[in-house]
Design a protein around this motif. Structure first.
Motif, PDB file in Angstrom:
ATOM      1  N   PHE A 262       0.783  -1.237  -0.009  1.00 30.08           N
ATOM      2  CA  PHE A 262       0.060  -0.063   0.160  1.00 30.08           C
ATOM      3  C   PHE A 262       0.818   1.225  -0.070  1.00 30.08           C
ATOM      4  O   PHE A 262       0.478   2.179  -0.720  1.00 30.08           O
ATOM      5  N   VAL A 263       1.991   1.167   0.703  1.00 30.54           N
ATOM      6  CA  VAL A 263       2.892   2.541   0.598  1.00 30.54           C
ATOM      7  C   VAL A 263       3.509   2.693  -0.887  1.00 30.54           C
ATOM      8  O   VAL A 263       3.383   3.693  -1.564  1.00 30.54           O
TER       9      VAL A 263
ATOM     10  N   LEU B 188       3.396   4.322   6.804  1.00 33.07           N
ATOM     11  CA  LEU B 188       4.510   3.729   7.463  1.00 33.07           C
ATOM     12  C   LEU B 188       4.130   3.754   8.995  1.00 33.07           C
ATOM     13  O   LEU B 188       4.797   2.704   9.598  1.00 33.07           O
ATOM     14  N   LYS B 189       3.850   4.497   9.525  1.00 36.19           N
ATOM     15  CA  LYS B 189       3.250   4.452  10.959  1.00 36.19           C
ATOM     16  C   LYS B 189       2.345   3.223  11.434  1.00 36.19           C
ATOM     17  O   LYS B 189       2.137   3.139  12.643  1.00 36.19           O
ATOM     18  N   LEU B 190       1.403   2.790  10.507  1.00 39.60           N
ATOM     19  CA  LEU B 190       0.332   1.927  10.848  1.00 39.60           C
ATOM     20  C   LEU B 190       0.992   0.602  10.938  1.00 39.60           C
ATOM     21  O   LEU B 190       1.735   0.088  10.270  1.00 39.60           O
TER      22      LEU B 190
ATOM     23  N   SER C 241      -6.558   1.436   1.039  1.00 45.38           N
ATOM     24  CA  SER C 241      -7.242   0.981  -0.224  1.00 45.38           C
ATOM     25  C   SER C 241      -8.364   1.939  -0.512  1.00 45.38           C
ATOM     26  O   SER C 241      -8.881   2.163  -1.582  1.00 45.38           O
ATOM     27  N   ARG C 242      -8.318   3.302   0.473  1.00 48.69           N
ATOM     28  CA  ARG C 242      -9.083   4.291  -0.155  1.00 48.69           C
ATOM     29  C   ARG C 242      -8.377   5.588  -0.595  1.00 48.69           C
ATOM     30  O   ARG C 242      -9.114   6.391  -1.204  1.00 48.69           O
ATOM     31  N   ILE C 243      -6.923   5.188  -0.836  1.00 46.51           N
ATOM     32  CA  ILE C 243      -6.079   6.278  -1.359  1.00 46.51           C
ATOM     33  C   ILE C 243      -6.328   6.218  -3.045  1.00 46.51           C
ATOM     34  O   ILE C 243      -6.287   5.294  -3.737  1.00 46.51           O
ATOM     35  N   VAL C 244      -6.846   7.582  -3.551  1.00 49.36           N
ATOM     36  CA  VAL C 244      -6.959   7.568  -4.995  1.00 49.36           C
ATOM     37  C   VAL C 244      -5.788   8.573  -5.201  1.00 49.36           C
ATOM     38  O   VAL C 244      -5.598   9.440  -4.844  1.00 49.36           O
TER      39      VAL C 244
ATOM     40  N   ILE D 131      -4.192  -0.643   7.646  1.00 49.76           N
ATOM     41  CA  ILE D 131      -3.559  -0.369   6.600  1.00 49.76           C
ATOM     42  C   ILE D 131      -4.307  -0.546   5.433  1.00 49.76           C
ATOM     43  O   ILE D 131      -4.232   0.075   4.515  1.00 49.76           O
ATOM     44  N   ARG D 132      -5.024  -1.640   5.433  1.00 48.49           N
ATOM     45  CA  ARG D 132      -5.822  -2.229   4.438  1.00 48.49           C
ATOM     46  C   ARG D 132      -7.005  -0.976   4.227  1.00 48.49           C
ATOM     47  O   ARG D 132      -7.295  -0.561   3.097  1.00 48.49           O
ATOM     48  N   SER D 133      -7.541  -0.580   5.235  1.00 48.24           N
ATOM     49  CA  SER D 133      -8.543   0.396   5.291  1.00 48.24           C
ATOM     50  C   SER D 133      -8.022   1.795   4.489  1.00 48.24           C
ATOM     51  O   SER D 133      -8.774   2.443   3.737  1.00 48.24           O
TER      52      SER D 133
END
Length: 187
Positions: free
Chosen positions: A47-48, A64-66, A77-80, A72-74
Motif C-alpha cells: 500500500f505504501v 508507514l506508522k500503521l 485501499s481508499r487512497i485515490v 493499513i488495508r482500510s
C-alpha cells in the motif's frame, strides 16, 4: 479444475495464524527492506508503494506508522491517485516486494519449496485484488472458476518468486534504510 487429465492442486492461505502457511499472509508481521524503506508486512509495503506510484507520496508517512493490517488495508485501499487511479503493473510490484522479503528472511524459501507446483491462493473475503474475495474455509477458494473475477495477485506473486528460489540460498540484508515509519520513541 482438471485440464487435459492434469488435476490442479491448491494451497489456500489466509490468516497469519495459520500454523502451516500463515507466513505467506500479507498481514504476517515481518520486518524487511524494500526500495530503501523498512516495512513491517507485505501489506504495508504494497500500500505504501502503491500510494507512491499513484502520486500520493503525502500518504507514505501515515501508512508507514500503521501496524494493524486492518487499518493499513482500510487506509491504503481508499487512497485515490492524483494523476492515475491504479498502479501500472501491480503483479510486478507485489512480486518485487515478495522477492525482497524472501531474500532477507530465511523462513520463506523452505516454505515456498514445500508448496511444490501447487497453485497458491490468498483467501481474504474483503480483497479481490491481492486475494480471491473468499475465506480460507470456503471450498470455492480452491476453484478458479468460482473467484468471480478476483485477481489473486499475492498468490501469483508467491508462485513467481517460488520459481526463483533454488536450493539453500543465502540471505541478504535489505540494504540501506532511508525511510521507516518507526521513530526512536516507537522503538
Amino acid at each position: 479444475a482438471a485440464e487435459e487429465g492434469v488435476e490442479e492442486s491448491y494451497i489456500v492461505f489466509g490468516s497469519p495464524q495459520d500454523p502451516e502457511y500463515g507466513l505467506l499472509s500479507p498481514e504476517t508481521p515481518v520486518e524487511f527492506v524494500y526500495n530503501t524503506t523498512k516495512y513491517t508486512s507485505i501489506l504495508q509495503a504494497y500500500f505504501v508503494e502503491r500510494a507512491t506510484q499513484v502520486g500520493r507520496t503525502d500518504m507514505r508517512v501515515t501508512l508507514l506508522k500503521l501496524m494493524n493490517p486492518k487499518t493499513i488495508r482500510s487506509v491504503g485501499s481508499r487512497i485515490v491517485g492524483k494523476e492515475k487511479k491504479e498502479v501500472d503493473m501491480p503483479l510486478e510490484l507485489l512480486t518485487d516486494i515478495v522477492k525482497s522479503l524472501v531474500l532477507q528472511d530465511a523462513r520463506f524459501a523452505p516454505l515456498l519449496r514445500k508448496t511444490g507446483m501447487d497453485t497458491l491462493v490468498y483467501a481474504e473475503p474483503t480483497d479481490k485484488v491481492l486475494g480471491v474475495g473468499l475465506s480460507a474455509t470456503d471450498e470455492a477458494a480452491a476453484n478458479t472458476s468460482r473467484w468471480n473475477g478476483a485477481q489473486n495477485l499475492l498468490g501469483k506473486a508467491w508462485q513467481a518468486v517460488r520459481m526463483t528460489v533454488e536450493g539453500e540460498g543465502e540471505i541478504q540484508s535489505g540494504g540501506v534504510v532511508l525511510e521507516s515509519g518507526r521513530t526512536l520513541k516507537d522503538v
